[in-house]
Scaffold this motif. Structure first.
Motif, PDB file in Angstrom:
ATOM      1  N   ASN A  69      37.996 -22.926  11.835  1.00 55.04           N
ATOM      2  CA  ASN A  69      36.925 -23.753  11.266  1.00 55.04           C
ATOM      3  C   ASN A  69      35.972 -22.884  10.466  1.00 55.04           C
ATOM      4  OD1 ASN A  69      34.996 -25.637  10.642  1.00 55.04           O
ATOM      5  ND2 ASN A  69      34.346 -26.012  12.741  1.00 55.04           N
ATOM      6  N   LEU A  70      36.064 -22.956   9.133  1.00 60.18           N
ATOM      7  CA  LEU A  70      35.189 -22.180   8.263  1.00 60.18           C
ATOM      8  C   LEU A  70      33.853 -22.866   8.020  1.00 60.18           C
ATOM      9  CD1 LEU A  70      37.781 -20.901   5.641  1.00 60.18           C
ATOM     10  CD2 LEU A  70      37.055 -19.837   7.799  1.00 60.18           C
ATOM     11  N   LEU A  71      33.666 -24.043   8.618  1.00 60.18           N
ATOM     12  CA  LEU A  71      32.410 -24.785   8.460  1.00 60.18           C
ATOM     13  C   LEU A  71      31.561 -24.779   9.725  1.00 60.18           C
ATOM     14  CD1 LEU A  71      33.502 -28.005   6.528  1.00 60.18           C
ATOM     15  CD2 LEU A  71      32.672 -25.856   5.602  1.00 60.18           C
ATOM     16  N   GLU A  72      31.962 -24.056  10.732  1.00 66.82           N
ATOM     17  CA  GLU A  72      31.215 -24.024  11.991  1.00 66.82           C
ATOM     18  C   GLU A  72      29.714 -23.860  11.719  1.00 66.82           C
ATOM     19  OE1 GLU A  72      29.710 -24.215  15.344  1.00 66.82           O
ATOM     20  OE2 GLU A  72      31.915 -24.315  15.427  1.00 66.82           O
ATOM     21  N   LEU A  73      28.892 -24.733  12.317  1.00 68.11           N
ATOM     22  CA  LEU A  73      27.459 -24.741  12.030  1.00 68.11           C
ATOM     23  C   LEU A  73      26.688 -23.696  12.822  1.00 68.11           C
ATOM     24  CD1 LEU A  73      26.797 -28.591  11.798  1.00 68.11           C
ATOM     25  CD2 LEU A  73      27.360 -26.978   9.967  1.00 68.11           C
ATOM     26  N   ASP A  74      27.163 -23.363  14.007  1.00 68.92           N
ATOM     27  CA  ASP A  74      26.516 -22.325  14.803  1.00 68.92           C
ATOM     28  C   ASP A  74      26.828 -20.960  14.177  1.00 68.92           C
ATOM     29  OD1 ASP A  74      25.291 -21.329  17.472  1.00 68.92           O
ATOM     30  OD2 ASP A  74      27.221 -20.268  17.308  1.00 68.92           O
ATOM     31  N   SER A  97      25.610 -28.309   1.428  1.00 67.12           N
ATOM     32  CA  SER A  97      25.403 -27.177   2.335  1.00 67.12           C
ATOM     33  C   SER A  97      26.719 -26.752   2.982  1.00 67.12           C
ATOM     34  CB  SER A  97      24.366 -27.528   3.399  1.00 67.12           C
ATOM     35  OG  SER A  97      24.808 -28.602   4.212  1.00 67.12           O
ATOM     36  N   ARG A  98      27.578 -27.709   3.303  1.00 68.03           N
ATOM     37  CA  ARG A  98      28.854 -27.354   3.932  1.00 68.03           C
ATOM     38  C   ARG A  98      29.818 -26.753   2.915  1.00 68.03           C
ATOM     39  NH1 ARG A  98      29.469 -32.290   8.421  1.00 68.03           N
ATOM     40  NH2 ARG A  98      27.473 -31.764   9.449  1.00 68.03           N
TER      41      ARG A  98
END
Length: 283
Positions: free
Chosen positions: A80-85, A131-132
């Motif tokens: 997951n290259l979009l992980e928010l943490d 942003s993502r």
């Protein structure tokens, strides 16, 4: 035509058993995922603990396939290259870098991933899209810098369900990242809702690392085996021959029970005898 299969289609087999089966049926290549009974490290949209997995173990696995004449053009990561943490995001990138190291020591040219997604929030969200997209771009810049070091290339699989949902947006992302260490894992099932077969090749043929061979109905979320969806495979494979001959075409969404049957559907379509899309051209 270089037809292969993803090893995660055979989770019930060891690597030796998978290699023997795939080679015995005349396939030419694999996308290697660490998904077999004796190398169960593959985690979709996440990461696993590779701390005990050595380069020597990886070499033994890769050699099992190559000893039987199978090419290994790709190592599947799909994190997951979009992980928010932020800490989790960096951990995913570090996991990906370890996979690059494994690819490098085994001379595997491509290391593959999807964009990734936030569970329960897959798809485009207007308030978060920019942003993502930027987070994905920054991840790919980070990864391609390291890919240069390891002499490997990141193969990105875009999808209508994700933050890069079309061929045009994919090629734009490649331009923004600005690295020849980023190419495309072109899965036509992932783009058929937004692009015609011709559009996929128009935008992406110069950037293709390899293909996933699977299908999808235009308004379905789940993919299916080649021939069970809306892609016109006769047309697609004609474009393949014209634009990307001999690029590996690696079957996905198949099983031990049907992977040879699905391969034969591809060969029939390549010969011009496959079933065309029931909905006709999509434009």
């Amino acid at each position: 035509m270089n037809i292969g299969v993803v090893t995660r289609s055979f989770p019930e087999l060891t690597n030796e058993e998978a290699a023997e089966l795939i080679a015995s049926e005349g396939f030419q290549s694999i996308e290697l995922c660490l998904s077999q009974k004796d190398s169960n490290y593959w985690v979709y949209n996440g990461r696993s603990d590779l701390s005990t997995f050595t380069d020597e173990q990886s070499k033994r696995i890769v050699d099992l396939y190559r000893a039987r004449g199978l090419e290994v053009p790709a190592l599947g990561v799909f994190t997951n290259l979009l992980e928010l943490d932020d800490d989790g995001w960096q951990a995913n990138l570090d996991y990906f870098e370890r996979m690059m190291q494994i690819a490098a020591v085994n001379e595997i040219p491509f290391v593959s991933t999807e964009c990734g997604f936030i569970p329960g929030q897959r798809g485009i969200h207007v308030d978060a899209y920019e942003s993502r997209f930027d987070r994905l771009k920054q991840a790919l810049i980070w990864l391609t810098e390291r890919a240069e070091k390891y002499d490997v290339t990141v193969a990105l699989e875009s999808c209508v369900l994700d933050v890069v949902p079309s061929a045009k947006r994919t090629v734009d992302l490649i331009a923004q990242v600005g690295s020849n260490r980023l190419r495309v894992l072109l899965d036509p099932a992932n783009l058929i809702a937004n692009n015609t077969e011709e559009e996929m090749f128009h935008h992406l043929s110069a950037h293709v690392a390899y293909f996933h061979g699977k299908d999808r109905h235009v308004n379905d979320t789940m993919g299916s085996a080649v021939g069970d969806g809306d892609i016109d495979w006769v047309k697609f494979l004609q474009l393949y021959q014209e634009n990307t001959p001999d690029v590996p075409f690696i079957l996905e969404y198949v099983t031990k029970a049907n992977f040879c049957e699905i391969r034969d559907r591809v060969l029939a379509a390549l010969a011009g005898n496959g079933r065309k899309s029931p909905v006709g051209d999509i434009s």
